[in-house]
Structures are given as structure tokens and as C-alpha cells.
Write an enzyme that holds these catalytic residues in place. Structure first.
Site, PDB file in Angstrom:
ATOM      1  N   GLY A  55      41.347  -8.262  40.532  1.00 26.00           N
ATOM      2  CA  GLY A  55      41.598  -7.063  40.596  1.00 26.00           C
ATOM      3  C   GLY A  55      42.632  -6.283  39.585  1.00 26.00           C
ATOM      4  O   GLY A  55      43.427  -7.280  39.397  1.00 26.00           O
ATOM      5  N   CYS A  82      43.255 -15.333  40.689  1.00 25.70           N
ATOM      6  CA  CYS A  82      44.083 -13.837  40.148  1.00 25.70           C
ATOM      7  C   CYS A  82      44.940 -13.659  40.943  1.00 25.70           C
ATOM      8  O   CYS A  82      45.696 -13.709  41.715  1.00 25.70           O
ATOM      9  CB  CYS A  82      42.626 -13.239  38.627  1.00 25.70           C
ATOM     10  SG  CYS A  82      44.217 -12.231  37.387  1.00 25.70           S
ATOM     11  N   TYR A  83      44.353 -11.540  41.369  1.00 23.84           N
ATOM     12  CA  TYR A  83      44.875 -10.997  41.930  1.00 23.84           C
ATOM     13  C   TYR A  83      45.114 -11.746  43.768  1.00 23.84           C
ATOM     14  O   TYR A  83      45.829 -11.638  44.684  1.00 23.84           O
ATOM     15  CB  TYR A  83      44.749  -9.676  42.047  1.00 23.84           C
ATOM     16  CG  TYR A  83      45.257  -8.712  42.963  1.00 23.84           C
ATOM     17  CD1 TYR A  83      46.096  -8.294  42.862  1.00 23.84           C
ATOM     18  CD2 TYR A  83      45.165  -8.091  44.963  1.00 23.84           C
ATOM     19  CE1 TYR A  83      46.849  -7.220  43.906  1.00 23.84           C
ATOM     20  CE2 TYR A  83      45.281  -7.926  45.367  1.00 23.84           C
ATOM     21  CZ  TYR A  83      46.196  -6.591  44.982  1.00 23.84           C
ATOM     22  OH  TYR A  83      46.807  -6.264  46.112  1.00 23.84           O
ATOM     23  N   HIS A 170      40.460 -17.366  35.710  1.00 23.18           N
ATOM     24  CA  HIS A 170      39.038 -17.358  36.529  1.00 23.18           C
ATOM     25  C   HIS A 170      38.300 -18.264  36.469  1.00 23.18           C
ATOM     26  O   HIS A 170      37.770 -18.083  35.386  1.00 23.18           O
ATOM     27  CB  HIS A 170      38.365 -16.222  35.676  1.00 23.18           C
ATOM     28  CG  HIS A 170      39.276 -14.733  36.179  1.00 23.18           C
ATOM     29  ND1 HIS A 170      38.575 -13.867  36.957  1.00 23.18           N
ATOM     30  CD2 HIS A 170      40.549 -14.225  35.848  1.00 23.18           C
ATOM     31  CE1 HIS A 170      39.560 -12.577  37.274  1.00 23.18           C
ATOM     32  NE2 HIS A 170      40.514 -12.691  36.081  1.00 23.18           N
ATOM     33  N   GLU A 172      35.260 -18.486  37.284  1.00 18.48           N
ATOM     34  CA  GLU A 172      33.640 -17.581  37.786  1.00 18.48           C
ATOM     35  C   GLU A 172      33.260 -17.021  35.800  1.00 18.48           C
ATOM     36  O   GLU A 172      31.992 -16.350  36.105  1.00 18.48           O
ATOM     37  CB  GLU A 172      33.564 -16.625  38.573  1.00 18.48           C
ATOM     38  CG  GLU A 172      34.187 -15.155  37.946  1.00 18.48           C
ATOM     39  CD  GLU A 172      36.238 -14.983  38.157  1.00 18.48           C
ATOM     40  OE1 GLU A 172      36.406 -13.666  38.124  1.00 18.48           O
ATOM     41  OE2 GLU A 172      37.050 -16.019  38.607  1.00 18.48           O
ATOM     42  N   SER A 224      11.713   1.641  30.309  1.00 20.19           N
ATOM     43  CA  SER A 224      11.627   1.384  29.066  1.00 20.19           C
ATOM     44  C   SER A 224      11.429   0.435  28.352  1.00 20.19           C
ATOM     45  O   SER A 224      11.430   0.477  27.332  1.00 20.19           O
ATOM     46  CB  SER A 224      13.070   1.677  28.934  1.00 20.19           C
ATOM     47  OG  SER A 224      13.650  -0.198  29.009  1.00 20.19           O
ATOM     48  N   GLY A 225      10.300  -0.501  29.089  1.00 22.29           N
ATOM     49  CA  GLY A 225      10.161  -2.028  28.048  1.00 22.29           C
ATOM     50  C   GLY A 225      11.066  -3.092  28.209  1.00 22.29           C
ATOM     51  O   GLY A 225      10.505  -3.924  27.523  1.00 22.29           O
ATOM     52  N   ILE A 227      14.004  -5.702  29.868  1.00 21.06           N
ATOM     53  CA  ILE A 227      13.290  -7.016  31.393  1.00 21.06           C
ATOM     54  C   ILE A 227      13.885  -6.384  32.166  1.00 21.06           C
ATOM     55  O   ILE A 227      12.854  -6.118  33.318  1.00 21.06           O
ATOM     56  CB  ILE A 227      14.112  -8.233  31.022  1.00 21.06           C
ATOM     57  CG1 ILE A 227      13.622  -9.621  32.129  1.00 21.06           C
ATOM     58  CG2 ILE A 227      15.123  -7.918  29.920  1.00 21.06           C
ATOM     59  CD1 ILE A 227      12.268 -10.041  31.614  1.00 21.06           C
ATOM     60  N   ASP A 228      15.288  -5.123  31.677  1.00 17.88           N
ATOM     61  CA  ASP A 228      14.999  -4.672  33.234  1.00 17.88           C
ATOM     62  C   ASP A 228      14.099  -4.036  34.511  1.00 17.88           C
ATOM     63  O   ASP A 228      13.667  -4.062  34.742  1.00 17.88           O
ATOM     64  CB  ASP A 228      16.301  -3.729  33.239  1.00 17.88           C
ATOM     65  CG  ASP A 228      17.338  -4.670  32.239  1.00 17.88           C
ATOM     66  OD1 ASP A 228      17.157  -5.953  32.542  1.00 17.88           O
ATOM     67  OD2 ASP A 228      18.371  -4.129  32.169  1.00 17.88           O
ATOM     68  N   THR A 230      10.996  -3.303  33.072  1.00 21.92           N
ATOM     69  CA  THR A 230       9.761  -4.075  33.665  1.00 21.92           C
ATOM     70  C   THR A 230       9.799  -4.912  34.577  1.00 21.92           C
ATOM     71  O   THR A 230       8.447  -4.965  35.185  1.00 21.92           O
ATOM     72  CB  THR A 230       9.582  -5.277  32.364  1.00 21.92           C
ATOM     73  OG1 THR A 230       9.845  -4.341  31.342  1.00 21.92           O
ATOM     74  CG2 THR A 230       8.636  -5.353  31.633  1.00 21.92           C
ATOM     75  N   LYS A 369      21.717 -10.262  34.012  1.00 29.55           N
ATOM     76  CA  LYS A 369      20.893  -9.823  33.029  1.00 29.55           C
ATOM     77  C   LYS A 369      20.113 -11.625  33.066  1.00 29.55           C
ATOM     78  O   LYS A 369      18.964 -11.422  32.735  1.00 29.55           O
ATOM     79  CB  LYS A 369      21.079 -10.043  32.076  1.00 29.55           C
ATOM     80  CG  LYS A 369      20.081 -10.113  31.484  1.00 29.55           C
ATOM     81  CD  LYS A 369      19.257  -8.349  30.590  1.00 29.55           C
ATOM     82  CE  LYS A 369      20.238  -7.517  30.337  1.00 29.55           C
ATOM     83  NZ  LYS A 369      18.856  -6.376  30.360  1.00 29.55           N
TER      84      LYS A 369
END
Length: 513
Positions: A55, A82-83, A170, A172, A224-225, A227-228, A230, A369
Site C-alpha cells: 500500500g 511490503c506495507y 513483491h 507477485e 470493440s472487437g 479480446i476483453d 469479445t 488479460k
């Protein structure tokens, strides 16, 4: 039945959802709650382990996010990042102060000797991503220092007896080379958690959730065409059938040849699609708008206005589906109530008006994504769709720094088409996350045909990423850069200089606005 989760408490990090994503990659169910969640709520969810996120705050500042000390007495394994490590140390009786030397970027981490096997994955000088301005000066009673960097004496700590662990770095993110293996070791070996979650289960659950939420109503989709949107459309179409309606809005901010390509590709999927020409409306509203935030919000409001208009023409639609992803959300607002900073308003999140005539359906809101791409494969999408380069919803408007005009759009379209063509004809295509041109709000002096020119500067951006939350610069081959620069300057009137962007994310963002 939903399995017991690994519970991630959000202290405001831009990477909180990245932690959840890493846990899901291990096929372990995870949930995120704000750090302020009541103890009773946490108990109710029966978590298998707690992870405390990073954070932007300092534990000693007034109003900083707090940690309920009772959480450390639940008998659960806890990992602070971290935090999260600093607040763990602060609550447990350690001392945290402003660091004399702040650490940002990849640093060499060395584990201590005679610590638990959890740290065996790290060798001396293992690369880890640091991003902090505070240090733990004195670990809490019962804790052992588990590792250090050159400027951070307590870069990791542990209390094996209580199952409490902390890392200043981090794990991750991909820049921490052994980070994912470290998280896996913690969850599977230290916590003893077995696989209990799959992406297919996520798909099935959200199809049922869409059906339950929409009921007998109809749903329209902003397609929009990419991947998201679609994958969102396929999910909604699978759930609702003929009560699903997809609209493709031509906002005048598309790349060269994008509309005919989208029509061809989307029709092959069997998605019912209607094209709406709103170019004049978008460009009229963007006239004279130079501020990036105002641009995004103008585009967001205009999209909604177009959908309201089109919905009223066809009847009354109550629900609107969008392909919103978590990187959109976390940069715009704190999706889970944590105190994360707003980086920029995405047109489909922070750019939306406060009063919405639709209820939003966003089945991908908690995914990254790469997860959406995997989900697309589950739904039967071809690799051509799945590997398509991300393109922002606000389109070329946020790749034109300053005001958007038809002339500047034309210049950028032509330059961007050259960048994409050259990269896609090279072996690099499969390695890059995004590659595009940006039109800068500066002009430079040049000499062309023995005459002085004073024209625009274009920047080339090429990055590698896994999830869009972090990105590394891909240094294009000098020969490729030379061809791109030569073609742009020779064939695109209005540009006489090309530069290359070498800024990673963070500290920069992938898009310039």
C-alpha cells in the site's frame, strides 16, 4: 459450493489483485477484502490463510490503514507483503521508520542462514522488486530476520512458531524471479492448501450469474472487437441467447482499417452485431480537450449517451455489458474498498457518469488479460483472437497528446499502421504485449528535400507484459527501428522525427495518457 479462500486484505496496493491472480494460477481459490473488513466478516469466510497486501501509506502516519491485532491470534498462516509486512511488524511490537535510502526497482536479495525452508528458493543476490520508502528497524519479539538487501537490513522476517511471515519485496510480480514459486511454497507447503479452483469453474459460475441477474430482460454489449469485449460477448450470448444484443460503436478513434477487420472477424463468431456510426459526435465533444482525464471521461460519457440513444430506439434495455478488466479498475478506483491511488480514469470505469441509465454487467472485472485469454480458449476462440494486441477503449485519443483533431488522427493512424505492419512482419510479434505509435504535442526542426521543416514528433512504444499491471521495455532491433523511422518520415506528411520510448511500467504506464 464456494471453497474456503485464501483471503487477501487490501491495504491499497496497485498490485493487490496481482496477488489474487497468482493464487488462482495455482488453482487455489482467493478473495480480496478491504483491510478495514470487520473481524466477524473475516471469520465468516473461514479463510485458509491471510495475505496482507502492500500500500502507499506509512504505518506511523495518522489515518494509515490499520490491522486488527486479533487477526494474528486466529491460528492462520499470515504473509505480509511490503506495507503488509510493515503493518504486521508494527502491530506485533516492531519498529518501522522512514528509510534513509528508498528502494524502487529490482534489487538483489539474500536470505539469512538458519531460517525455515520457505526461503530456500532464494539464492544470494536473487532479483526481487522493491518499492518502499520505509524500513523495519527492529523486528517484533519472536521474529527472526530472514533476508536482507544492500540497503534494507530487514527485507524478510518470520515467526515460525505462530506461522507469521513478511517480505519487503513483491513476490507477485514477474520481476521477482523466484516470487511465484515462493508464494506456491508458502500456500501449499507452509499452509497445506490443496487445489480447489479452476478457470472453467469461473466461466460456468458467471454464465449462471448473468442468467440470474438479467432474468427475462435483454442485455446490450459494448463490443470493440478486442479480446476483453469479445469474451464478454461470448459469455453473455451463451447465457442469454437471443436476448443478447452487441453494438460496435465507430467513435472515429479507431486504427487504420480496424472497422472492416472487426466486422469480418466478429461475424465469423456468430455474434449478432450492429455497427453504430458516432464519429462526428465523439470528435465534436473532444474538440479542444487536451487534459488526459477530461478526455477519458468525455469518451466514457459519450459511449453511454450513444448506448442510451440506441437502446431507446429499440425499446427499453436495462443492462449493459462491458469488457472491463481488473487493470482498468485498479488504476481508476479501488474496486475492493482499499485505499489505492487513482492512476487514471479508464473510459469504462472512472470515465463513466455518476448516474447511469444502465446496470453494468462486467463478468471479467476480477480478471487480468492473460486470464481472459485463457477464458477465451475455454470458449473456443482461435489463437488469432486470443493473441490480439490490446487496444485501449478510448482508442487513438489517448495516443495523441493534446487536442484530438481529424488531421492529427490521420497522421497518427498512418504512423501507427507502419509500426504494426513492420512488427507483425518480424519474428517479434509473438513476444510483444503492445507496440504502437504516439503523436507528441511538440514539433521539431528538420530538413527534407533541402528545405526546412517544422513538423510533429512520433514516439514508438514496444513492451512485454503478462498482465498489464507491470511492463518491461522491449528494445527493438536497430534495423527494425530504422525501417520504421524511415517509412514514417518518408510517407507520413506531418512527421519529421521519430523517437523510442524506453520507460517501463512502473514508473510509467503503458499508454501515455
Amino acid at each position: 459450493m464456494t471453497p474456503s479462500p485464501v483471503l487477501i486484505l487490501d491495504f491499497g496496493s496497485q498490485l493487490t489483485q496481482n496477488i489474487a491472480r497468482r493464487v488462482r494460477e495455482m488453482e487455489i481459490y482467493s478473495e480480496i477484502l478491504p483491510a478495514s473488513a470487520p473481524l466477524a466478516e473475516i471469520r465468516r469466510r473461514q479463510p485458509l490463510a491471510l495475505i496482507l497486501s502492500g500500500g502507499p501509506s506509512s504505518v506511523y502516519e495518522p489515518g494509515a490503514p490499520a490491522l486488527d491485532p486479533a487477526l494474528l491470534d486466529l491460528g492462520l498462516p499470515v504473509l505480509g507483503i511490503c506495507y503488509g509486512m510493515q503493518i504486521l511488524a508494527h502491530v506485533a511490537g516492531g519498529k518501522v521508520e522512514r528509510a534513509k535510502v528508498r528502494e524502487y526497482g529490482v534489487q538483489p536479495f539474500t536470505p539469512a542462514k538458519d531460517v525455515s525452508p520457505l526461503w530456500d528458493l532464494f539464492r544470494p543476490n536473487s532479483p526481487v522488486l522493491m518499492s518502499h520508502g520505509d524500513n523495519i528497524i527492529t523486528p517484533p519479539p519472536g521474529f527472526t530476520v530472514a533476508g536482507h538487501t544492500e540497503t534494507t537490513p530487514v527485507a524478510a522476517m518470520e515467526n515460525r512458531k505462530k506461522g507469521l511471515y513478511g517480505v519487503q519485496f513483491h513476490p507477485e510480480v514477474t520481476q521477482t524471479v523466484a516470487g511465484v514459486d515462493f508464494l506456491r511454497h508458502f500456500l501449499r507447503d507452509i499452509c497445506g492448501i490443496k487445489k480447489n479452483w479452476t478457470l472453467k469453474g469461473y466461466l460456468d459460475r458467471h454464465v449462471e450469474e448473468i442468467r440470474a441477474r438479467v432474468g427475462t430482460d435483454h442485455l446490450i454489449c459494448a463490443l470493440s472487437g478486442g479480446i476483453d469485449s469479445t469474451v464478454t460477448a461470448l459469455l453473455c450470448h451463451r447465457a442469454l441467447g437471443e436476448r443478447f444484443h452487441a453494438f460496435f460503436v465507430d467513435n472515429g478513434l479507431l486504427r487504420k482499417n480496424e472497422l472492416p477487420e472487426m466486422e469480418r472477424d466478429l461475424s465469423s463468431l456468430g455474434i449478432p452485431l450492429e455497427i453504430i456510426d458516432a464519429r462526428d459526435l465523439f470528435l465534436d465533444r473532444l474538440k479542444g480537450v487536451a487534459d488526459p482525464e477530461k478526455k477519458r471521461k468525455t469518451i466514457g460519457r459519450t459511449f453511454i449517451d450513444v448506448f442510451v440513444r440506441e437502446a431507446r430506439r429499440r425499446g427499453t434495455y436495462r443492462y449493459l455489458a462491458q469488457g472491463t478488466l481488473y487493470p482498468d479498475v485498479i488504476e481508476s478506483v479501488s474496486s475492493f474498498g482499499g485505499p489505492s491511488a487513482v492512476i487514471k480514469s479508464h473510459h469504462n470505469v472512472g470515465g463513466l457518469p455518476k448516474r447511469m441509465p444502465f446496470e453494468l454487467v462486467e463478468p471479467l472485472r476480477e480478471l487480468f488479460k492473460d486470464e481472459v485469454r485463457r477464458l477465451g480458449r475455454e470458449l473456443g476462440l482461435s489463437d488469432r483472437f486470443v493473441s490480439r494486441q490490446p487496444f485501449p477503449g478510448p482508442g487513438l485519443a489517448i495516443r495523441i497528446l493534446g487536442s484530438v483533431t481529424p488531421e492529427r488522427l490521420h497522421i497518427l493512424r498512418e504512423a501507427d499502421a507502419i509500426v504494426r505492419e513492420e512488427v507483425e512482419n518480424s519474428p517479434l510479434r509473438s513476444e510483444l504485449w503492445q507496440y504502437f505509435a504516439v503523436l507528441l504535442p511538440v514539433k521539431s526542426v528538420g530538413v527534407m528535400g533541402d528545405a526546412r521543416t517544422y513538423e510533429n514528433v512520433a514516439a514508438i512504444r514496444a513492451v512485454c507484459s503478462v498482465d498489464g499491471m507491470t511492463a518491461d521495455v522491449h528494445y527493438l532491433d536497430p534495423g527494425l527501428l530504422g525501417r520504421i523511422s524511415h517509412r514514417i518520415i518518408a510517407t507520413v506528411p506531418g512527421i519529421n522525427r521519430v523517437v523510442f520510448d524506453i520507460s517501463p511500467k512502473p514508473p510509467s504506464t503503458i499508454e501515455w495518457e
